[in-house]
Design an enzyme around this catalytic site. Structure first.
Site, PDB file in Angstrom:
ATOM      1  N   HIS A   1      14.045  20.558  42.459  1.00  0.00           N
ATOM      2  CA  HIS A   1      13.542  20.897  43.794  1.00  0.00           C
ATOM      3  C   HIS A   1      13.352  19.629  44.606  1.00  0.00           C
ATOM      4  O   HIS A   1      12.822  18.638  44.105  1.00  0.00           O
ATOM      5  CB  HIS A   1      12.194  21.625  43.661  1.00  0.00           C
TER       6      HIS A   1
ATOM      7  N   ASP B   1       2.781  33.149  48.361  1.00  0.00           N
ATOM      8  CA  ASP B   1       3.218  31.956  49.098  1.00  0.00           C
ATOM      9  C   ASP B   1       3.855  32.339  50.429  1.00  0.00           C
ATOM     10  O   ASP B   1       3.672  31.649  51.425  1.00  0.00           O
ATOM     11  CB  ASP B   1       4.186  31.110  48.262  1.00  0.00           C
TER      12      ASP B   1
ATOM     13  N   ARG C   1      -0.167  29.172  57.159  1.00  0.00           N
ATOM     14  CA  ARG C   1      -0.382  27.710  57.226  1.00  0.00           C
ATOM     15  C   ARG C   1       0.437  27.109  58.367  1.00  0.00           C
ATOM     16  O   ARG C   1      -0.024  26.212  59.073  1.00  0.00           O
ATOM     17  CB  ARG C   1       0.014  27.061  55.894  1.00  0.00           C
TER      18      ARG C   1
ATOM     19  N   SER D   1       2.125  25.583  46.346  1.00  0.00           N
ATOM     20  CA  SER D   1       3.190  26.365  46.981  1.00  0.00           C
ATOM     21  C   SER D   1       4.530  26.089  46.287  1.00  0.00           C
ATOM     22  O   SER D   1       5.255  27.009  45.879  1.00  0.00           O
ATOM     23  CB  SER D   1       3.250  25.981  48.469  1.00  0.00           C
TER      24      SER D   1
ATOM     25  N   LYS E   1       6.460  28.657  43.064  1.00  0.00           N
ATOM     26  CA  LYS E   1       7.821  29.186  43.241  1.00  0.00           C
ATOM     27  C   LYS E   1       8.750  28.671  42.143  1.00  0.00           C
ATOM     28  O   LYS E   1       9.571  29.405  41.606  1.00  0.00           O
ATOM     29  CB  LYS E   1       8.368  28.791  44.616  1.00  0.00           C
TER      30      LYS E   1
HETATM   31  N1  URA Z   1       7.557  23.190  50.741  1.00  0.00           N
HETATM   32  C1  URA Z   1       6.982  24.296  50.214  1.00  0.00           C
HETATM   33  O1  URA Z   1       7.629  25.081  49.551  1.00  0.00           O
HETATM   34  N2  URA Z   1       5.680  24.485  50.431  1.00  0.00           N
HETATM   35  C2  URA Z   1       4.909  23.633  51.154  1.00  0.00           C
HETATM   36  O2  URA Z   1       3.717  23.884  51.292  1.00  0.00           O
HETATM   37  C3  URA Z   1       5.533  22.505  51.711  1.00  0.00           C
HETATM   38  C4  URA Z   1       6.865  22.300  51.481  1.00  0.00           C
END
Ligand code: URA
Length: 433
Positions: A82, A161, A168, A183, A187
């Site tokens: 990621h 999320d 957010r 977050s 995932k």
């Molecule tokens: N990427 C994400 O998936 N979540 C965040 O809070 C910031 C960047």
């Protein structure tokens, strides 16, 4: 339990218990806790932070708010990677076929770009016909047959999320290490892979503007992985200039194809090999990074990494003729060569400004529902520390709309040309294990 008590507790700088965090996430996903209450708690977290234990508990509560992808029917260890997001960051598209050509299985759920950063899914959709939505059966079948698949996040993965991030985004509560870490990690953990490599970008074009912040985010995410018994590693990499020369969806796919033919930019090739080597160690295909690096290099040289990319494109419905002949990608209607008015060394490329130029040319979106112009973007002609002459072309802008002078000026402004070279151009700043 009462949500007002939980908000007041965080407002007063106290740590929340696991039960209180579970109560918040559960109630918020069900709609019992209202957006205004969640916003107040999020702001209290932004201002007062969270302990490591609270961040782990928040990640876990979010992780179990929806489905968890089950990859157990695929033999061997599965890896995932990621990136926290950057400009011209097409590493995943090089890395996935590269790893698969060395027999590692990479099951990747990617995202779209928003604002000045690009997204892997948008780049893949620049390939005519490419499907980023596969059924679970198709995803598993593709992984079994080809060792790689890149898809969008399925509907019910971490619904907490989706709701929290949307809130957010409009309440000034994105910038918080515990919120960003939970977050991302919820995932990644829900995607079901055995190992995760996090590429934390630092610099002008990244979320994290300085190395101390990037290090803290990376450590927080690696620690979350450790407490949940996952093999998570992180690298901190430079985003003070875009990766490679291409920014924009089709342009980046063409650069990926060149790289998979072992004719790509040096920085993109190097970062892909180095990250890939770490991932091959994680899935125990090689004993050390040097062995991994050499194995992957041989896969670039003998064409097997490119062949894997072709296989994935065919398996996911894409038109492979554009992969074999990239001149078939649809071209932008307008282009503009930008010339330098100064001589000297290219000291810095402001990746944030360059990202904004690409966005305005049509390569990105202001809002989720905006359409993308896949041919739009920028081809840089130079990297930091190259020597530039007056009148030399420093970049070309592409768009389906007429290109305004203001964008040409902004592009010029984003390149600083000075008499001295830039001393700090290291690509990989730190590896955190
Ligand atoms: N990427 C994400 O998936 N979540 C965040 O809070 C910031 C960047």
């Amino acid at each position: 339990m009462n949500i007002v008590d939980v908000i007041e507790k965080k407002r007063d700088k106290q740590a929340l218990t696991k039960e209180e965090i579970n109560y918040f996430i559960d109630g918020f996903v069900k709609g019992e806790i209202k957006d205004y209450q969640a916003s107040a708690l999020l702001m209290a977290i932004v201002l007062n932070g969270m302990s490591n234990q609270e961040t782990v508990d928040l990640t876990n509560a979010m992780l179990y708010s929806g489905d968890i992808s089950d990859l157990s029917s695929i033999p061997g260890l599965k890896c995932d990677k990621h990136s926290t997001g950057g400009v011209g960051d097409k590493v995943s598209l090089v890395l996935a076929p590269l790893l698969a050509s060395a027999n590692a299985t990479i099951a990747k759920m990617s995202g779209r770009g928003l604002g000045h950063t690009g997204g892997t899914l948008d780049k893949l959709e620049a390939i005519p016909g490419f499907r980023i939505e596969l059924s679970t059966e198709e995803f598993l079948e593709t992984l079994k047959k080809h060792h790689l698949s890149i898809i969008g996040q399925s509907g019910n993965i971490v619904p907490a999320d989706k709701k929290l991030y949307a809130l957010r985004d409009v309440t000034g509560t994105v910038q918080s290490i515990p919120l960003i870490a939970s977050s991302i990690m919820s995932k990644k953990l829900a995607s079901g892979s055995d190992t995760i490599l996090l590429d934390v970008k630092v610099g002008k074009g990244a979320f994290m503007k300085d190395e101390a912040q990037a290090r803290e985010l990376a450590h927080t995410m690696v620690d979350i992985g450790k407490s949940l018994n996952k093999d998570v590693k992180a690298v901190i990499t430079d985003m003070n200039q875009p990766l490679g020369y291409a920014i924009g969806n089709s342009l980046e796919v063409i650069e990926v194809i060149d790289t998979l033919h072992n004719k790509g930019p040096q920085d993109l090739t190097e970062i892909s090999l180095k990250l890939g080597a770490i991932m091959l160690v994680q899935v125990k295909i090689v004993a050390n990074e040097e062995e991994g690096y050499n194995l992957l290099k041989s896969k670039l040289e003998d064409g097997s990494a490119f062949n894997k990319f072709r296989e994935m494109v065919i398996a996911q419905g894409g038109d492979v003729s554009v992969i074999d002949d990239p001149s078939k990608f649809v071209k932008a209607k307008y282009s503009s060569d930008i010339k330098s008015s100064k001589a000297g060394y290219l000291h810095e490329i402001d990746a944030l400004k360059v990202g904004h130029v690409a966005l305005e040319l049509g390569a990105g979106r202001h809002k989720k529902e905006d359409a993308i112009d896949y041919a739009a973007g920028i081809i840089l002609k130079h990297k930091v520390n190259d020597k530039i002459e007056v009148g030399e072309v420093i970049g070309t802008l592409y768009s389906d709309k007429e290109i305004p002078e203001s964008l040409e000026d902004l592009f010029k402004e984003s390149l600083s040309i000075t008499d001295t070279k830039n001393e700090d151009t290291s690509l990989i700043k730190e590896i955190i294990t």
